[in-house]
Design an enzyme around this catalytic site. Structure first.
Site, PDB file in Angstrom:
ATOM      1  N   LYS A  43       0.833  -1.203   0.000  1.00 33.80           N
ATOM      2  CA  LYS A  43       0.000   0.000   0.000  1.00 33.80           C
ATOM      3  C   LYS A  43       0.875   1.263   0.000  1.00 33.80           C
ATOM      4  O   LYS A  43       2.071   1.190   0.252  1.00 33.80           O
ATOM      5  CB  LYS A  43      -0.928  -0.016   1.219  1.00 33.80           C
TER       6      LYS A  43
HETATM    7  C1  PLP Z   1      -5.016  -4.665   0.658  1.00 33.34           C
HETATM    8  C2  PLP Z   1      -6.482  -4.725   0.502  1.00 33.34           C
HETATM    9  C3  PLP Z   1      -7.312  -5.354   1.440  1.00 33.34           C
HETATM   10  C4  PLP Z   1      -6.789  -6.155   2.589  1.00 33.34           C
HETATM   11  O1  PLP Z   1      -5.893  -5.523   3.404  1.00 33.34           O
HETATM   12  P1  PLP Z   1      -4.891  -6.413   4.282  1.00 33.34           P
HETATM   13  O2  PLP Z   1      -4.207  -5.396   5.127  1.00 33.34           O
HETATM   14  O3  PLP Z   1      -3.986  -7.130   3.336  1.00 33.34           O
HETATM   15  O4  PLP Z   1      -5.714  -7.355   5.086  1.00 33.34           O
HETATM   16  C5  PLP Z   1      -8.665  -5.290   1.264  1.00 33.34           C
HETATM   17  N1  PLP Z   1      -9.211  -4.660   0.227  1.00 33.34           N
HETATM   18  C6  PLP Z   1      -8.467  -4.063  -0.702  1.00 33.34           C
HETATM   19  C7  PLP Z   1      -9.142  -3.341  -1.825  1.00 33.34           C
HETATM   20  C8  PLP Z   1      -7.070  -4.089  -0.610  1.00 33.34           C
HETATM   21  O5  PLP Z   1      -6.336  -3.498  -1.557  1.00 33.34           O
END
Ligand code: PLP
Length: 379
Positions: free
Chosen positions: A185
């Site tokens: 992210k």
């Molecule tokens: C990364 C992501 C998640 C999940 O997040 P985690 O921290 O990996 O559990 C959920 N939805 C979207 C759209 C994502 O990009």
């Protein structure tokens, strides 16, 4: 083929100050949730306009806890998009509720709000919109629908930290805002997430759900009145998050600049010439978490995405795919979903690719990626 180092589609960068801060935590004698978590929550709360914020060990559990706080469970329906990380739909099933999909808009690749309205039934309790690549949906329309039908919104803003709507930060307004700090992210904790809440009661409930439902009072008072789990963020992770969060404005600005450079290098005739579809050129609201193309089908019958990924890899460029349509995954097929139900999502899920985009990427990296894209699509 290429003499340059491999260009990945995503890559975290942790600066030396952050590494030093993590070392301090490790030496401090307090490595689980403590002062760093509190400081991170405080900073996030300020960022989101003073709304209460609680951190967790993933973006996934963050969404699940939001659904639990909203009282969603067996017998309820929650509407979401088929084009997201499978976590978005899995958390609905986790609570005992039923996931209901609405097809996407082919231009934004986000959930189509007309189709959301059409999918609402007397059992619908919530909507989970996803801001794919950091591009928000029409937030005015989303909250008008929520108000009209008395629905809760759990914004899957996992990709949208730094994104805005009409100059307001995503997360600074609305109902629940769920963010992820997973490694890919825009800002990371290694793994983690945070939930922006509406009031102190919800924040207390979030604290219970993240730690076994426990409430402590006095020196030795301890009771449990809801079924919670083990979802707390550690101070090690929070120290990484604090180090990253310090650069949020610069990160968002840099990614916007890279996206603009992608558009400039791909050229205004790119779609016509190569048959691939560009993302929405939004340099106002999106934080440009990803830069995604939808490929054309191939005339030779070979699978377009696998072939593209392979040929880009031969040219030293990493390509991701975010995401295959959730309703066509085996477990969802077993629940009755099948091909033809959400045709736009199915096509995008088969042909979408993610080009390189990360915080320390350079404009010459963009040029390398674009040269490779053009050379692969020309054949
Ligand atoms: C990364 C992501 C998640 C999940 O997040 P985690 O921290 O990996 O559990 C959920 N939805 C979207 C759209 C994502 O990009």
């Amino acid at each position: 083929m290429s003499q340059l180092p491999f260009l990945p589609f995503s890559k975290p960068t942790i600066d030396e100050a952050t590494i030093a801060a993590v070392s301090d935590v490790l030496r401090s004698g307090w490595i689980t949730s403590g002062p760093k978590v509190q400081a991170f929550e405080q900073q996030l709360s300020e960022y989101f306009g003073g709304r209460p914020v609680r951190t967790f060990n993933s973006g996934t559990c963050t969404m699940e806890i939001a659904l639990r706080i909203a009282g969603i469970g067996v017998g309820d329906e929650v509407i979401t998009t088929p084009i997201s990380w499978v976590a978005t739909a899995n958390v609905i099933i986790e609570t005992g509720a039923t996931p209901v999909f609405a097809d996407i808009d082919p231009v934004t690749r986000n959930i189509d709000l007309d189709k959301v309205e059409a999918a609402i039934t007397p059992r619908t309790k919530a909507i989970i919109p996803v801001y794919l690549s950091g591009l928000p949906v029409d937030m005015d329309r989303l909250y008008a629908i929520a108000k009209k039908h008395n629905l809760r919104i759990v914004e899957d803003a996992a990709q949208a930290i730094g994104s805005t709507w009409k100059n307001q930060r995503i997360g600074a307004f609305g109902d629940f805002g769920s963010f992820s700090f997973q490694a890919n992210k825009n800002i990371t904790c290694s793994e983690g997430g945070c939930l922006v809440l509406n009031n102190a009661d919800e924040a207390r409930l979030a604290e219970k759900y993240r730690l076994q439902g426990v409430t402590r009072t006095g020196f030795d008072g301890l009771d449990v009145d809801v079924l919670g789990g083990k979802f707390n963020m550690t101070d090690v992770a929070a120290a990484i998050g604090l180090g990253q969060f310090a650069h949020i404005e610069a990160i968002t600005a840099h990614r916007k600049k890279l996206a603009q450079h992608y558009f400039a290098c791909l050229g205004s005739d790119f779609e016509q010439k190569y048959g691939a579809q560009l993302p929405v050129p939004d340099f106002e609201n999106s934080n440009w978490h990803m830069f995604q193309l939808v490929l054309p089908e191939r005339k030779d019958g070979r699978p377009a995405r696998a072939t593209f990924m392979e040929q880009m890899q031969e040219r030293g460029i990493g390509i991701g795919y975010h995401y295959p349509a959730i309703h066509l995954l085996k477990m969802y097929r077993e629940r009755g979903f099948k091909e033809g139900m959400f045709p736009i999502a199915e096509k995008v899920g088969r042909l979408i690719v993610t080009l390189p985009m990360f915080n320390v990427m350079t404009t010459s990296d963009v040029e390398r990626a674009v040269d490779a894209v053009k050379s692969v699509l020309a054949h």
